[in-house]
Design an enzyme around this catalytic site. Structure first.
Site, PDB file in Angstrom:
ATOM      1  N   ASP A  70      -2.751   2.745  10.506  1.00  0.00           N
ATOM      2  CA  ASP A  70      -1.339   3.022   9.371  1.00  0.00           C
ATOM      3  C   ASP A  70      -1.235   1.703   8.929  1.00  0.00           C
ATOM      4  OD1 ASP A  70       0.202   4.765   8.130  1.00  0.00           O
ATOM      5  OD2 ASP A  70       1.918   3.936   9.120  1.00  0.00           O
ATOM      6  N   SER A  71      -1.116   1.396   7.950  1.00  0.00           N
ATOM      7  CA  SER A  71      -0.841  -0.057   7.171  1.00  0.00           C
ATOM      8  C   SER A  71      -0.014  -0.122   6.177  1.00  0.00           C
ATOM      9  CB  SER A  71      -2.398  -0.506   7.183  1.00  0.00           C
ATOM     10  OG  SER A  71      -3.006   0.222   6.454  1.00  0.00           O
ATOM     11  N   GLY A 156      -5.221  -0.624  -3.336  1.00  0.00           N
ATOM     12  CA  GLY A 156      -3.790  -0.744  -3.054  1.00  0.00           C
ATOM     13  C   GLY A 156      -3.249  -1.832  -3.711  1.00  0.00           C
ATOM     14  N   TYR A 157      -2.497  -2.675  -2.817  1.00  0.00           N
ATOM     15  CA  TYR A 157      -1.708  -3.942  -3.509  1.00  0.00           C
ATOM     16  C   TYR A 157      -2.668  -5.263  -3.441  1.00  0.00           C
ATOM     17  CZ  TYR A 157       2.475  -0.943  -2.290  1.00  0.00           C
ATOM     18  OH  TYR A 157       3.337   0.222  -2.480  1.00  0.00           O
ATOM     19  N   LYS A 178     -12.993 -10.561   2.557  1.00  0.00           N
ATOM     20  CA  LYS A 178     -11.786  -9.785   3.126  1.00  0.00           C
ATOM     21  C   LYS A 178     -11.879  -9.332   4.366  1.00  0.00           C
ATOM     22  CE  LYS A 178      -8.598  -6.204   1.930  1.00  0.00           C
ATOM     23  NZ  LYS A 178      -8.244  -5.032   1.340  1.00  0.00           N
TER      24      LYS A 178
HETATM   25  O1  LIG Z   1      -6.173  -3.823   2.665  1.00  0.00           O
HETATM   26  C1  LIG Z   1      -5.284  -3.727   1.895  1.00  0.00           C
HETATM   27  N1  LIG Z   1      -5.058  -3.925   0.554  1.00  0.00           N
HETATM   28  C2  LIG Z   1      -4.406  -3.379  -0.235  1.00  0.00           C
HETATM   29  N2  LIG Z   1      -3.342  -2.491   0.085  1.00  0.00           N
HETATM   30  C3  LIG Z   1      -3.215  -2.066   1.418  1.00  0.00           C
HETATM   31  C4  LIG Z   1      -4.241  -2.498   2.400  1.00  0.00           C
HETATM   32  N3  LIG Z   1      -4.009  -1.836   3.682  1.00  0.00           N
HETATM   33  C5  LIG Z   1      -2.927  -0.820   3.229  1.00  0.00           C
HETATM   34  N4  LIG Z   1      -2.577  -1.207   1.825  1.00  0.00           N
HETATM   35  C6  LIG Z   1      -1.572  -0.349   1.251  1.00  0.00           C
HETATM   36  C7  LIG Z   1      -2.294   0.854   0.565  1.00  0.00           C
HETATM   37  C8  LIG Z   1      -1.333   2.053   0.961  1.00  0.00           C
HETATM   38  O2  LIG Z   1      -0.258   1.910   0.000  1.00  0.00           O
HETATM   39  C9  LIG Z   1      -0.528   1.683   2.080  1.00  0.00           C
HETATM   40  C10 LIG Z   1      -1.362   2.436   3.328  1.00  0.00           C
HETATM   41  O3  LIG Z   1      -0.800   3.557   3.568  1.00  0.00           O
HETATM   42  P1  LIG Z   1      -1.403   4.423   4.974  1.00  0.00           P
HETATM   43  O4  LIG Z   1      -0.473   5.647   4.862  1.00  0.00           O
HETATM   44  O5  LIG Z   1      -1.733   3.593   6.210  1.00  0.00           O
HETATM   45  O6  LIG Z   1      -2.743   4.901   4.219  1.00  0.00           O
HETATM   46  P2  LIG Z   1      -3.085   6.125   3.231  1.00  0.00           P
HETATM   47  O7  LIG Z   1      -1.994   6.938   3.135  1.00  0.00           O
HETATM   48  O8  LIG Z   1      -3.530   5.414   1.930  1.00  0.00           O
HETATM   49  O9  LIG Z   1      -4.249   6.799   3.823  1.00  0.00           O
HETATM   50  P3  LIG Z   1      -4.250   7.273   5.514  1.00  0.00           P
HETATM   51  O10 LIG Z   1      -2.765   7.289   5.929  1.00  0.00           O
HETATM   52  O11 LIG Z   1      -5.116   8.607   5.306  1.00  0.00           O
HETATM   53  O12 LIG Z   1      -5.295   6.157   6.231  1.00  0.00           O
HETATM   54  O13 LIG Z   1      -0.855   0.414   2.507  1.00  0.00           O
HETATM   55 MG   LIG Z   2      -1.279   7.629   5.077  1.00  0.00          MG
END
Ligand SMILES: O=c1nc[nH]c2c1ncn2[C@H]1C[C@H](O)[C@@H](COP(=O)(O)OP(=O)(O)OP(=O)(O)O)O1
Ligand SMILES: [Mg+2]
Length: 200
Positions: A70-71, A156-157, A178
Site C-alpha cells: 500500500d503506497s 501514477g504521480y 527507479k
Molecule cells: O511509484 C509510484 N509512482 C507514482 N505513483 C505511485 C507510486 N506508488 C504509489 N503511487 C500512487 C499510485 C496510486 O494513486 C497510489 C497507490 O494506491 P494503492 O491503493 O497502494 O494502489 P492501487 O489501488 O493502485 O493498487 P493496489 O491497491 O491493488 O495495489 O499511490
Molecule cells: Mg489500492
C-alpha cells in the site's frame, strides 16, 4: 525461501516494478488476478492496515503466501494528503490523469520551496492465511511536486514527482534506476532481508 507468492495488487505499474525487482531477489510470484482473487476493500486508516487487508484477502482466497503493497504520495503543504487516498484522490479509483490534475490544482499557489513531498510504501508478507506474525517493511522517498508534468515512464504521480538526487521527475528516470532507489525498491529490499532472517 522457495514457495510462490500471490501478489495482492491490481496496479499494472506496481506489478511491472515488482516483476523486475523480485526476479533480481529470486522471489517468484503470481498476480492475484490470475488466481481469481477480487480486490480487498481498503478500509484501513493507515497504509499498513490496508496492506495487511490486501495480503490477508489474497492469502485466504488462495491458501498461499501473500504479499501486498500500500503506497501513496504524502504532500507536506496538504497536511499529508492525498497519502492513503492517493489512488482515489480525484474520486475515480486509479484515474492517474485526474489525480495529477487535482494535485496540480491543490498546489497552484504553493511556491517551490513549500512543495516538499514523499512517496511512501508499506509492504506486508503473510506466510499463510492464518499467519499472526506478518513481515512488514516500509520506506519513503523524498522529493517535491513539480508545477507541470514531465516524463513518460512509471505510473501514477511519477510525472509530478521531482527527484532532487537526480534532477528530474521519477517519470524521467529509466525504470531500472527507479527500481533501485524508489520507496518500493527500498521497502522490498528491507522485506527481502527480513524474509531471509526469518527463513520465511
Ligand atoms: O511509484 C509510484 N509512482 C507514482 N505513483 C505511485 C507510486 N506508488 C504509489 N503511487 C500512487 C499510485 C496510486 O494513486 C497510489 C497507490 O494506491 P494503492 O491503493 O497502494 O494502489 P492501487 O489501488 O493502485 O493498487 P493496489 O491497491 O491493488 O495495489 O499511490
Ligand atoms: Mg489500492
Amino acid at each position: 525461501m522457495s514457495r510462490k507468492i500471490v501478489l495482492a495488487s491490481g496496479n499494472a505499474g506496481k506489478l511491472r516494478e515488482f516483476n523486475a525487482m523480485m526476479a533480481d531477489l529470486g522471489l517468484e510470484f503470481v498476480r492475484q488476478s490470475e488466481l481469481g482473487v477480487q480486490d480487498a476493500e481498503e478500509t484501513g486508516l493507515t497504509f499498513v492496515e490496508n496492506a495487511l487487508l490486501k495480503a490477508r484477502n489474497a492469502a485466504q482466497h488462495t491458501g498461499m503466501p501473500a504479499m501486498a503493497d500500500d503506497s501513496g504520495i504524502v504532500v507536506d503543504a496538504l497536511g499529508g494528503a492525498p497519502g492513503l487516498y492517493s489512488a482515489r484522490y480525484a474520486g475515480e479509483h486509479g484515474d492517474d490523469a485526474a489525480n495529477n490534475a487535482k494535485l496540480l490544482e491543490a498546489l497552484k499557489d504553493t511556491p517551490e520551496a513549500q512543495r516538499s513531498a514523499r512517496f511512501y510504501c508499506c509492504i506486508v508478507y503473510l506466510r499463510h492465511p492464518h499467519d499472526q506474525l506478518p513481515i512488514i517493511a516500509e520506506a519513503s522517498w523524498e522529493g517535491r511536486v513539480l508545477s507541470a508534468p514531465s516524463g513518460a515512464n512509471g505510473f501514477g504521480y511519477d510525472p509530478l514527482f521531482y527527484v532532487p538526487t537526480h534532477g528530474c521527475s521519477s517519470a524521467e528516470l529509466p525504470p531500472e534506476e527507479k527500481n533501485r532507489i524508489s520507496h518500493r525498491a527500498q521497502a522490498l529490499r528491507k522485506l527481502h532481508t527480513l524474509l531471509e532472517q526469518a527463513k520465511a
